[in-house]
Design an enzyme around this catalytic site. Structure first.
Site, PDB file in Angstrom:
ATOM      1  N   ASP A 101      -3.300   8.805  -5.286  1.00  0.00           N
ATOM      2  CA  ASP A 101      -3.571   7.778  -6.560  1.00  0.00           C
ATOM      3  C   ASP A 101      -4.751   7.874  -7.210  1.00  0.00           C
ATOM      4  O   ASP A 101      -5.887   8.313  -6.411  1.00  0.00           O
ATOM      5  CB  ASP A 101      -2.882   6.249  -6.140  1.00  0.00           C
ATOM      6  CG  ASP A 101      -1.801   6.360  -5.420  1.00  0.00           C
ATOM      7  OD1 ASP A 101      -0.617   7.314  -5.642  1.00  0.00           O
ATOM      8  OD2 ASP A 101      -1.328   5.540  -4.672  1.00  0.00           O
TER       9      ASP A 101
HETATM   10  N1  URA Z   1      -0.269   6.191   0.087  1.00  0.00           N
HETATM   11  C1  URA Z   1      -0.640   5.773  -1.204  1.00  0.00           C
HETATM   12  O1  URA Z   1      -0.204   4.698  -1.269  1.00  0.00           O
HETATM   13  N2  URA Z   1      -1.430   6.253  -2.218  1.00  0.00           N
HETATM   14  C2  URA Z   1      -2.000   7.578  -1.993  1.00  0.00           C
HETATM   15  O2  URA Z   1      -2.912   7.781  -2.752  1.00  0.00           O
HETATM   16  C3  URA Z   1      -1.776   7.999  -0.558  1.00  0.00           C
HETATM   17  C4  URA Z   1      -1.019   7.745   0.349  1.00  0.00           C
END
Ligand code: URA
Length: 228
Positions: A101
């Site tokens: 993310d």
């Molecule tokens: N899990 C998440 O919630 N976000 C990420 O970026 C990676 C794994």
């Protein structure tokens, strides 16, 4: 790999340019005209463009430390793409093996070898990814047990695969998972009544993050072989 991809890997042509030449009948595979860009070819096939033999460039394998506020996309959107940090030719051909993310930092593996990234991403291969997680509330005593058994994420039919939790402090843990569902780590902590405030990926398989924020390096042959 697909014929259009093979041509991109062996020339400076774009995918569209390669497709036009294939459709026009300028390409042969093992002495037969191949006019469909989706034709599957292997690196040892005899591929000729305008009667000139093509040799595919070697695949590329990159480790990068993703900065906060960048996105795992090939183009800038609301946030800048992390490819702005990687100065290699034909960066458009690269993809990320397991996206993070925008507000997650840490280890990303980048390649133009789809089979290799499949081994990292597909849950069946059980490739471990370890995240350092900062939490809003102190970690519950039974969290490790719940994650080991699997938790129910909203909107999913099946429980999460068994995951390993190591407590660092009351509000910081290491979580190791083998899946990569959308927002998986954040949703796992929501499922047990907590909230992720910081998220950082430290390790994928046996590959540990060892470069500074925003920096990258090519993987070693041993690191590449680990996922083959
Ligand atoms: N899990 C998440 O919630 N976000 C990420 O970026 C990676 C794994």
């Amino acid at each position: 790999m697909r014929l259009d991809k093979f041509i991109c890997k062996s020339t400076d042509l774009t995918r569209n340019e390669a497709t036009l030449l294939i459709n026009a009948g300028n390409v042969t595979v093992n002495n037969e005209v191949a006019s469909n860009e989706a034709t599957q070819v292997h690196e040892n096939n005899d591929v000729l463009l305008d009667e000139k033999k093509l040799i595919a460039r070697a695949s590329r394998y990159i480790l990068m430390h993703k900065p906060l506020g960048t996105i795992c996309s090939n183009i800038d959107e609301v946030y800048p793409s992390l490819f702005n940090y990687i100065d290699v030719e034909k960066a458009d051909d690269l993809h990320i093996a397991g996206r993070l993310d925008a507000d997650t930092t840490g280890l990303v593996l980048i390649t133009d070898d789809g089979r290799w990234s499949f081994n990292i991403i597909t849950p069946n291969k059980q490739c471990e990814k370890t995240y350092r997680v900062g939490l809003r509330n102190p970690i519950a005593e039974d969290a490790a047990e719940k994650f080991a058994l699997g938790v129910q994420l909203q909107g999913e039919k099946q429980l999460t695969f068994p995951a390993k939790l190591d407590v660092v402090t009351s509000n910081e843990v290491l979580l190791t998972i083998t899946e990569g569902k959308f927002h998986q780590v954040k949703r796992m902590f929501s499922a047990i009544g907590n909230r992720v405030v910081t998220l950082h990926r430290e390790q994928i398989g046996n590959i540990k993050l060892d470069v500074e924020v925003g920096k990258w390096r090519f993987l070693t042959p041993e690191e590449i072989d680990y996922f083959k």
